[in-house]
Design an enzyme around this catalytic site. Sequence first.
Site, PDB file in Angstrom:
ATOM      1  N   LYS A   1       0.827  -1.216   0.000  1.00 42.18           N
ATOM      2  CA  LYS A   1       0.000   0.000   0.000  1.00 42.18           C
ATOM      3  C   LYS A   1       0.854   1.257   0.000  1.00 42.18           C
ATOM      4  O   LYS A   1       0.454   2.271  -0.559  1.00 42.18           O
ATOM      5  CB  LYS A   1      -0.981  -0.005   1.181  1.00 42.18           C
ATOM      6  CG  LYS A   1      -2.133  -0.966   0.975  1.00 42.18           C
ATOM      7  CD  LYS A   1      -3.367  -0.546   1.748  1.00 42.18           C
ATOM      8  CE  LYS A   1      -4.544  -1.462   1.429  1.00 42.18           C
ATOM      9  NZ  LYS A   1      -5.692  -1.239   2.306  1.00 42.18           N
TER      10      LYS A   1
ATOM     11  N   LYS B   1      -3.662 -10.864  -6.913  1.00 43.62           N
ATOM     12  CA  LYS B   1      -4.940 -11.062  -6.219  1.00 43.62           C
ATOM     13  C   LYS B   1      -6.031 -10.202  -6.861  1.00 43.62           C
ATOM     14  O   LYS B   1      -5.749  -9.070  -7.267  1.00 43.62           O
ATOM     15  CB  LYS B   1      -4.738 -10.646  -4.752  1.00 43.62           C
ATOM     16  CG  LYS B   1      -5.918 -10.857  -3.856  1.00 43.62           C
ATOM     17  CD  LYS B   1      -5.712 -10.198  -2.494  1.00 43.62           C
ATOM     18  CE  LYS B   1      -6.058  -8.731  -2.527  1.00 43.62           C
ATOM     19  NZ  LYS B   1      -6.303  -8.107  -1.216  1.00 43.62           N
TER      20      LYS B   1
ATOM     21  N   LYS C   1     -10.533  -5.173  -4.769  1.00 44.59           N
ATOM     22  CA  LYS C   1     -11.629  -4.240  -5.048  1.00 44.59           C
ATOM     23  C   LYS C   1     -11.117  -2.866  -5.460  1.00 44.59           C
ATOM     24  O   LYS C   1     -11.841  -2.076  -6.037  1.00 44.59           O
ATOM     25  CB  LYS C   1     -12.643  -4.158  -3.894  1.00 44.59           C
ATOM     26  CG  LYS C   1     -12.118  -3.787  -2.521  1.00 44.59           C
ATOM     27  CD  LYS C   1     -13.284  -3.585  -1.540  1.00 44.59           C
ATOM     28  CE  LYS C   1     -13.200  -4.310  -0.225  1.00 44.59           C
ATOM     29  NZ  LYS C   1     -12.070  -4.069   0.653  1.00 44.59           N
TER      30      LYS C   1
END
Length: 335
Positions: free
Chosen positions: A116, A198, A201
């Site tokens: 992140k 992965k 969203k």
Amino acid sequence: MMYKDKKVVFSGVQPSGVLTIGNYLGAIRNFTEFSDEYLCYYCVVDEHAITVRQTPADLRRRTYETLALYIACGLDPEKNTLFVQSHVSAHAELAWILDCFTMFGELSRMTQFKDKSAKNADNINAGLFTYPTLMAADILLYQTDMVPVGVDQKQHLELARDIAERFNSVFGDTFVVPEPYIPKATAKIMSLADPSKKMSKSDENENATVRILDPKDVIIRKFKRAVTDSGSEIKYEDGKEGIKNLMSIYGAFTGKTMDEIEKEFDGKGYGEFKLAVGEACADKLAPVQSEFAKLMNDKAYLEDVMAKGAENAGRAAVRTMSKVRRKIGFTEAKR
Ligand code: TYM
């Protein structure tokens, strides 16, 4: 240890985007398995979501949507405590305390933090760094025995266990040490655009994700475009990561094993298989979507669920907090 007549399950989903079939198959669908035998807490973790910049109106809407999706996916609010993290202030309070029992080095090793921070290089805030202690607080606050999650959360869960054990070893039994629950077949649903990544969203490539709320034609189109290898056989084997992912998704929606799927599509091509995956997925999601639409039209009901959930969760959280405060040596304001 605190007396409990039922084992406790806790899990959470961030209202940070429109949920994908990764969230559904890897987490939410599994939540429903526990409702009858466990005391279940399912949280919409809005405090976690603000570690990345959110537009307030979107965050508010998605919080309602995530709660509605919990219910639409089969979580009965009468049998499960469904609530919003920021409605129970003990999460943030315990997180601070646990911060003081978490090492800088431990947090630095978290792969999600590294990923992140790379994606949000202009906003590597302290919350992003201490995110896993807030997650540990979520779990430990309820004396949780089991945490159903996708495999991407395993490292955070291991840290929560370490923090609980460390605290218990200093102050005596205080927290239950939680176990992860990660069914292998759906532990990590991969991106349709890049099967080495992965399904997430927050992926900006719309073709990478199938959203729980995508209409049937969109779902079918996305599966048709899914990246696969140049072969033609439907086989669950290494080197065919795209096909393996589609087989896992198809298996999860139909209940079929990988062997059964190989037999079903023996001699058939990728095109036919992809269409079948799209149809199975769309058919399973259709009732979830219609229930979701009904719920979103009844905000008063959702608010009632939120209020009752916060009250229930708050009651359990206060019990753990008073124990923690006493053990640490905090004083009480006598009135
Ligand atoms: P979040 O919001 O990213 O995802 C919610 C749940 O969905 C799972 N998941 C997946 N499973 C399989 N394949 C995928 N492609 C996939 N993508 C997501 C996640 O593993 C998760 O179970 N930190 C958590 C939220 C959280 C939490 C908690 C979870 C906060 N506090 C306490 C459990 C317990 C997160 O970001 O999940």
